[in-house]
Design a protein around this motif. Sequence first.
Motif, PDB file in Angstrom:
ATOM      1  N   GLY A   9       0.789  -1.218   0.000  1.00 19.80           N
ATOM      2  CA  GLY A   9       0.000   0.000   0.000  1.00 19.80           C
ATOM      3  C   GLY A   9       0.823   1.270   0.000  1.00 19.80           C
ATOM      4  N   GLN A  10       2.148   1.138   0.152  1.00 21.94           N
ATOM      5  CA  GLN A  10       2.997   2.319   0.165  1.00 21.94           C
ATOM      6  C   GLN A  10       3.405   2.696  -1.248  1.00 21.94           C
ATOM      7  OE1 GLN A  10       6.101   2.642   3.139  1.00 21.94           O
ATOM      8  NE2 GLN A  10       5.208   0.966   4.330  1.00 21.94           N
ATOM      9  N   ARG A  11       3.692   3.980  -1.434  1.00 19.21           N
ATOM     10  CA  ARG A  11       4.085   4.500  -2.744  1.00 19.21           C
ATOM     11  C   ARG A  11       5.551   4.914  -2.716  1.00 19.21           C
ATOM     12  NH1 ARG A  11       2.241   6.347  -7.483  1.00 19.21           N
ATOM     13  NH2 ARG A  11       0.098   5.751  -6.980  1.00 19.21           N
ATOM     14  N   PHE A  12       6.277   4.534  -3.770  1.00 21.62           N
ATOM     15  CA  PHE A  12       7.668   4.915  -3.932  1.00 21.62           C
ATOM     16  C   PHE A  12       7.839   5.465  -5.348  1.00 21.62           C
ATOM     17  CE2 PHE A  12       7.472   1.588  -0.781  1.00 21.62           C
ATOM     18  CZ  PHE A  12       8.257   2.078   0.252  1.00 21.62           C
ATOM     19  N   GLY A  13       7.899   6.789  -5.437  1.00 21.32           N
ATOM     20  CA  GLY A  13       7.938   7.403  -6.754  1.00 21.32           C
ATOM     21  C   GLY A  13       6.642   7.131  -7.495  1.00 21.32           C
ATOM     22  N   ARG A  14       6.749   6.471  -8.643  1.00 24.41           N
ATOM     23  CA  ARG A  14       5.565   6.144  -9.431  1.00 24.41           C
ATOM     24  C   ARG A  14       5.016   4.766  -9.114  1.00 24.41           C
ATOM     25  NH1 ARG A  14       7.510   8.275 -15.451  1.00 24.41           N
ATOM     26  NH2 ARG A  14       8.037  10.411 -14.818  1.00 24.41           N
ATOM     27  N   LEU A  15       5.660   4.050  -8.199  1.00 23.94           N
ATOM     28  CA  LEU A  15       5.264   2.680  -7.912  1.00 23.94           C
ATOM     29  C   LEU A  15       4.389   2.572  -6.662  1.00 23.94           C
ATOM     30  CD1 LEU A  15       8.636   0.817  -8.594  1.00 23.94           C
ATOM     31  CD2 LEU A  15       6.621   0.876 -10.074  1.00 23.94           C
ATOM     32  N   LEU A  16       3.299   1.838  -6.774  1.00 24.31           N
ATOM     33  CA  LEU A  16       2.442   1.511  -5.635  1.00 24.31           C
ATOM     34  C   LEU A  16       2.626   0.025  -5.344  1.00 24.31           C
ATOM     35  CD1 LEU A  16       0.176   2.302  -3.635  1.00 24.31           C
ATOM     36  CD2 LEU A  16      -1.459   1.577  -5.398  1.00 24.31           C
ATOM     37  N   VAL A  17       3.012  -0.299  -4.108  1.00 24.35           N
ATOM     38  CA  VAL A  17       3.265  -1.684  -3.731  1.00 24.35           C
ATOM     39  C   VAL A  17       1.945  -2.418  -3.522  1.00 24.35           C
ATOM     40  CG1 VAL A  17       4.363  -3.211  -2.062  1.00 24.35           C
ATOM     41  CG2 VAL A  17       5.440  -1.027  -2.635  1.00 24.35           C
ATOM     42  N   LEU A  18       1.804  -3.567  -4.201  1.00 22.77           N
ATOM     43  CA  LEU A  18       0.570  -4.345  -4.114  1.00 22.77           C
ATOM     44  C   LEU A  18       0.672  -5.499  -3.126  1.00 22.77           C
ATOM     45  CD1 LEU A  18      -0.482  -4.498  -7.880  1.00 22.77           C
ATOM     46  CD2 LEU A  18      -1.226  -2.876  -6.120  1.00 22.77           C
ATOM     47  N   TYR A  19       1.728  -6.324  -3.274  1.00 28.90           N
ATOM     48  CA  TYR A  19       1.838  -7.466  -2.360  1.00 28.90           C
ATOM     49  C   TYR A  19       3.245  -8.069  -2.405  1.00 28.90           C
ATOM     50  CZ  TYR A  19       0.964 -10.025  -6.762  1.00 28.90           C
ATOM     51  OH  TYR A  19       1.021 -10.485  -8.038  1.00 28.90           O
ATOM     52  N   ASP A  20       3.554  -8.844  -1.360  1.00 26.09           N
ATOM     53  CA  ASP A  20       4.795  -9.598  -1.243  1.00 26.09           C
ATOM     54  C   ASP A  20       4.693 -10.822  -2.163  1.00 26.09           C
ATOM     55  OD1 ASP A  20       6.906 -11.249  -0.513  1.00 26.09           O
ATOM     56  OD2 ASP A  20       6.546 -11.096   1.643  1.00 26.09           O
ATOM     57  N   THR A  21       5.639 -10.975  -3.084  1.00 28.31           N
ATOM     58  CA  THR A  21       5.591 -12.098  -4.022  1.00 28.31           C
ATOM     59  C   THR A  21       5.966 -13.419  -3.368  1.00 28.31           C
ATOM     60  OG1 THR A  21       7.915 -11.848  -4.700  1.00 28.31           O
ATOM     61  CG2 THR A  21       6.243 -10.556  -5.909  1.00 28.31           C
ATOM     62  N   GLY A  22       6.589 -13.346  -2.181  1.00 21.74           N
ATOM     63  CA  GLY A  22       7.078 -14.562  -1.532  1.00 21.74           C
ATOM     64  C   GLY A  22       8.491 -14.909  -1.939  1.00 21.74           C
ATOM     65  N   GLU A  23       9.021 -14.209  -2.931  1.00 24.30           N
ATOM     66  CA  GLU A  23      10.387 -14.445  -3.389  1.00 24.30           C
ATOM     67  C   GLU A  23      11.363 -13.583  -2.585  1.00 24.30           C
ATOM     68  OE1 GLU A  23      10.771 -13.887  -7.569  1.00 24.30           O
ATOM     69  OE2 GLU A  23       8.959 -15.020  -8.049  1.00 24.30           O
ATOM     70  N   ARG A  24      12.610 -14.066  -2.496  1.00 23.43           N
ATOM     71  CA  ARG A  24      13.664 -13.333  -1.811  1.00 23.43           C
ATOM     72  C   ARG A  24      14.917 -13.325  -2.679  1.00 23.43           C
ATOM     73  NH1 ARG A  24       9.606 -12.639   0.314  1.00 23.43           N
ATOM     74  NH2 ARG A  24       9.023 -12.827   2.526  1.00 23.43           N
ATOM     75  N   LYS A  25      15.651 -12.225  -2.646  1.00 30.68           N
ATOM     76  CA  LYS A  25      16.912 -12.123  -3.365  1.00 30.68           C
ATOM     77  C   LYS A  25      17.911 -11.430  -2.479  1.00 30.68           C
ATOM     78  CE  LYS A  25      18.984 -10.765  -7.763  1.00 30.68           C
ATOM     79  NZ  LYS A  25      18.747 -10.177  -9.106  1.00 30.68           N
ATOM     80  N   ASN A  26      19.014 -12.124  -2.178  1.00 31.48           N
ATOM     81  CA  ASN A  26      20.021 -11.603  -1.251  1.00 31.48           C
ATOM     82  C   ASN A  26      19.399 -11.198   0.078  1.00 31.48           C
ATOM     83  OD1 ASN A  26      22.016 -11.893  -3.248  1.00 31.48           O
ATOM     84  ND2 ASN A  26      21.643  -9.841  -4.049  1.00 31.48           N
ATOM     85  N   GLY A  27      18.405 -11.980   0.495  1.00 29.40           N
ATOM     86  CA  GLY A  27      17.756 -11.716   1.771  1.00 29.40           C
ATOM     87  C   GLY A  27      16.729 -10.602   1.733  1.00 29.40           C
ATOM     88  N   ARG A  28      16.478 -10.042   0.553  1.00 35.69           N
ATOM     89  CA  ARG A  28      15.532  -8.930   0.418  1.00 35.69           C
ATOM     90  C   ARG A  28      14.193  -9.426  -0.121  1.00 35.69           C
ATOM     91  NH1 ARG A  28      18.267  -4.952   3.209  1.00 35.69           N
ATOM     92  NH2 ARG A  28      20.403  -4.779   2.450  1.00 35.69           N
ATOM     93  N   VAL A  29      13.115  -8.805   0.366  1.00 36.51           N
ATOM     94  CA  VAL A  29      11.776  -9.155  -0.089  1.00 36.51           C
ATOM     95  C   VAL A  29      11.549  -8.595  -1.492  1.00 36.51           C
ATOM     96  CG1 VAL A  29       9.304  -8.913   0.366  1.00 36.51           C
ATOM     97  CG2 VAL A  29      10.919  -9.129   2.273  1.00 36.51           C
TER      98      VAL A  29
END
Length: 217
Positions: A9-29
């Motif tokens: 639900g948070q906005r970063f620039g032009r991006l609105l976060v919808l949901y956690d994909t469940g994937e991780r990369k280098n420990g990051r969501v």
Amino acid sequence: MPNIRDLKGQRFGRLLVLYDTGERKNGRVIWHCICDCGNEVDRRSDHLTSGATKSCGCYNRERAAEVHTTHGMARYGKQHPVYDAWTHMLQRCENQDHKYYKYYGGRGITVCDEWHDSQAFIDWALANNWRKGLTLDRIDNNGNYEPDNCRWTTRKEQARNRRSNRLITFNDKTQTMAEWAEELNISYHTLKYRIDRHHWPIERALTEPIRGPKYAS
């Protein structure tokens, strides 16, 4: 399991976060986002929160187009050498298609707001010892492009500041491999060959004379 900051639900620039994909990369969501332009993309949490990612890529394409305009260059002209340094800095940090993006924007390195104005960057450069032949260098290689973290250096000085440079301690003195090579008048490649290929002890690598072409660069 570490606590995960919920960005839904948070906005970063032009991006609105919808949901956690469940994937991780280098420990990051990895979060699934929708851009104002309508595209949906997956982005790492640290890239969102650091400001390294502002859109699906449309923002970067617009910025890339802008750096080829004369905006802000009335005083000096876009052919000024510092203008080239400015465009390259922005491309490395903000254009995900750039061949070196993974080493800059991909690591979270950003350009400060002030330096998105080419004129402000050129004014800073000319006031801070820029001269032809020097390159833009970040003092802290994990830091951003901003006035307090940048300087103009020779390529040789910049090479000493690269992330890949290893610090070597000998006789209570710590220097990079390049600095030891220069001080001892040994080829950098010879020293690297001794330590990385032959796994010589540091003392032997730094002190044994070169006896023939085998270890020459």
